[in-house]
Design a protein around this motif. Structure first.
Motif, PDB file in Angstrom:
ATOM      1  N   TYR A 102       0.817  -1.208   0.000  1.00  0.00           N
ATOM      2  CA  TYR A 102       0.000   0.000   0.000  1.00  0.00           C
ATOM      3  C   TYR A 102       0.855   1.265   0.000  1.00  0.00           C
ATOM      4  O   TYR A 102       0.342   2.350   0.249  1.00  0.00           O
ATOM      5  CB  TYR A 102      -0.919   0.018   1.221  1.00  0.00           C
ATOM      6  CG  TYR A 102      -1.956  -1.093   1.215  1.00  0.00           C
ATOM      7  CD1 TYR A 102      -3.188  -0.898   0.610  1.00  0.00           C
ATOM      8  CD2 TYR A 102      -1.693  -2.325   1.812  1.00  0.00           C
ATOM      9  CE1 TYR A 102      -4.152  -1.907   0.608  1.00  0.00           C
ATOM     10  CE2 TYR A 102      -2.644  -3.328   1.806  1.00  0.00           C
ATOM     11  CZ  TYR A 102      -3.865  -3.115   1.203  1.00  0.00           C
ATOM     12  OH  TYR A 102      -4.802  -4.128   1.189  1.00  0.00           O
ATOM     13  N   GLY A 148       0.205   9.417   1.428  1.00  0.00           N
ATOM     14  CA  GLY A 148      -0.630   8.282   1.794  1.00  0.00           C
ATOM     15  C   GLY A 148      -0.037   7.481   2.939  1.00  0.00           C
ATOM     16  O   GLY A 148      -0.745   7.058   3.856  1.00  0.00           O
ATOM     17  N   GLY A 185      -2.598   5.405   4.649  1.00  0.00           N
ATOM     18  CA  GLY A 185      -3.263   4.995   3.413  1.00  0.00           C
ATOM     19  C   GLY A 185      -4.650   5.565   3.233  1.00  0.00           C
ATOM     20  O   GLY A 185      -5.342   5.206   2.271  1.00  0.00           O
ATOM     21  N   MET A 220      -8.812   7.842   0.225  1.00  0.00           N
ATOM     22  CA  MET A 220      -9.911   7.512  -0.674  1.00  0.00           C
ATOM     23  C   MET A 220     -10.925   8.635  -0.811  1.00  0.00           C
ATOM     24  O   MET A 220     -11.512   8.833  -1.878  1.00  0.00           O
ATOM     25  CB  MET A 220     -10.640   6.253  -0.197  1.00  0.00           C
ATOM     26  CG  MET A 220      -9.846   4.978  -0.268  1.00  0.00           C
ATOM     27  SD  MET A 220     -10.928   3.578   0.021  1.00  0.00           S
ATOM     28  CE  MET A 220     -11.994   3.665  -1.416  1.00  0.00           C
ATOM     29  N   SER A 273      -5.466   4.951  -5.269  1.00  0.00           N
ATOM     30  CA  SER A 273      -6.353   4.684  -4.125  1.00  0.00           C
ATOM     31  C   SER A 273      -7.835   4.854  -4.442  1.00  0.00           C
ATOM     32  O   SER A 273      -8.670   4.155  -3.870  1.00  0.00           O
ATOM     33  CB  SER A 273      -5.979   5.578  -2.943  1.00  0.00           C
ATOM     34  OG  SER A 273      -6.050   6.953  -3.305  1.00  0.00           O
ATOM     35  N   SER A 276     -12.640  -1.675  -0.898  1.00  0.00           N
ATOM     36  CA  SER A 276     -12.194  -0.651   0.040  1.00  0.00           C
ATOM     37  C   SER A 276     -13.277   0.413   0.188  1.00  0.00           C
ATOM     38  O   SER A 276     -13.874   0.842  -0.805  1.00  0.00           O
ATOM     39  CB  SER A 276     -10.902   0.013  -0.440  1.00  0.00           C
ATOM     40  OG  SER A 276      -9.834  -0.914  -0.484  1.00  0.00           O
TER      41      SER A 276
END
Length: 400
Positions: free
Chosen positions: A27, A33, A38, A41, A52, A249
């Motif tokens: 990731y 990020g 991470g 989004m 992402s 996700s």
């Protein structure tokens, strides 16, 4: 930008990769990020959303490019049957990334990314006690992803993508306690992605992304210094197959005040697709397939970004990442367990340029009594201890 992408892709193909997520998922797609665990989004976008959540490209103006690098320094200790221990070799593994996003008009955006979604680098001394299973395992995997973003309404966008995944696998082990066996093969698999971004208010937004499974069939060569008939069996064409998992996700970002954004992400990865490792040499697996029986996993992350000044941002994140490896089907290739990641970073952005720095400490929870199925059907127990990694990343972006 084409020259930058080509150069980064070449660097990715030549650089060893190190797993830094449970299983061998990766990731590490940008320094920002990483600093946010991470969680990119659903928050304010940069060019790395190509990786992402491509739907979030619709929040970018004009043309934006980004390139950078994440360095990973891992360490772990394996003790076999409570008696003999071995440390993984000290290595630094490099993960470059590059992105470009271009706005076509009021409703459409095009992007392309070159980055790592899978990677593995496990290495021990050639004479360690588990060398008949493996003393080196490496996966080099590079994803090239052209994506399209479309703004359907002022609050709802979608993204569509195609992924070409170059997958290179290499394994080294000993045979009959004396001879070396090296197997290497590569292939390119294709997958697709679908994503969306929904922002019903100016203080709340949601991101959702699905990535399909990817089938790869690495083909290459097996080489061994074993003599006679054994050598005939261990030298020649090699091939195998593996299904890289699909994933879902979901992210939710809240902006309680103008300077602060907090995002929570959850990812479900279908690692149960990895049932066995079956490497064939001249059409036959000399020792039979190795059953993996991995399980599907959850990855939970939270990240916060605070604007210290109009030009400087402070970031922090936390991740809990489940391992797909069952204790009763453990593996020296992935001598790990569930992981926790603690991250922080700093970002500077001017009118055109921006620079992001991120640091992550990855802590692997000890695993006791792992059952390793070795050649011949025997089972030995092992403890995976003192596993951790330091990750340092930097990304540079330009907007025009």
């Amino acid at each position: 930008m084409g020259k930058i992408v080509a150069a980064v892709m070449l660097a990715l193909l030549l650089t060893g990769q190190q797993v830094s997520a449970a299983g061998f998922a990766v990731y590490e797609w940008s320094a920002r990020g990483n600093a946010l665990g991470g969680t990119t989004m659903a928050r304010k976008a940069d060019a790395s959303v190509v990786a992402s959540n491509p739907a979030a490209m619709t929040g970018l103006n004009g043309t934006q490019v980004m390139t950078g690098l994440v360095a990973v320094a891992p360490m772990a200790t394996v003790s076999i049957d409570g008696r003999q221990s071995a440390d993984g070799k000290d290595n630094v593994w490099l993960l470059p990334h590059a992105y470009a996003v271009h706005q076509l008009g009021e409703r459409y955006w095009l992007g392309i990314g070159v980055y790592n979604r899978f990677g593995l680098g496990t290495e021990f001394d050639e004479d360690w006690a588990g060398s008949d299973s493996v003393y080196y395992a490496g996966i080099k995997s590079v994803s090239v992803t052209p994506v399209l973003g479309m703004k359907l309404t002022d609050t709802w966008s979608i993204g569509l993508g195609v992924e070409a995944n170059y997958f290179d696998f290499e394994q080294k082990k000993t045979v009959a306690g004396t001879y070396d066996l090296k197997v290497r093969g590569d292939d390119v698999g294709l997958g697709v992605s679908v994503s969306t971004l929904y922002a019903p208010t100016d203080w709340m937004s949601f991101g959702l992304m699905y990535r399909s499974a990817i089938d790869v069939h690495p083909r290459g060569e097996a080489e061994s210094n074993a003599p006679g008939g054994l050598g005939d069996k261990l030298n020649g064409d090699a091939d195998g197959e593996i299904t890289l998992p699909d994933s879902w996700s979901l992210g939710m970002c809240l902006t309680p005040i103008d300077r602060l954004s907090i995002e929570v992400d959850v990812t479900r990865t279908g690692w149960s697709s990895y049932e066995e490792l079956d490497i064939r040499i001249n059409g036959v697996n000399p020792s039979g397939p190795v059953f993996k029986d991995w399980k599907d996993t959850w990855r939970l992350a939270i990240g916060a970004e605070y604007a210290l000044t109009p030009a400087w941002d402070l970031r922090a994140g936390y991740v809990y990442d489940e391992t797909p490896v069952r204790t009763e089907r453990a593996d020296y290739m992935v001598p790990a367990n569930d992981r926790q990641l603690f991250s922080a970073g700093l970002g500077w952005h001017g009118d055109a340029w921006s620079v992001d720095l991120g640091y992550t400490y990855l802590l692997i929870i000890d695993r006791k009594g792992a059952e390793i199925h070795v050649n011949g059907g025997d089972v030995e127990t092992a403890d995976f201890e003192d596993g951790d990694a330091h990750l340092v990343g930097m990304s540079v972006a330009y907007r025009f």
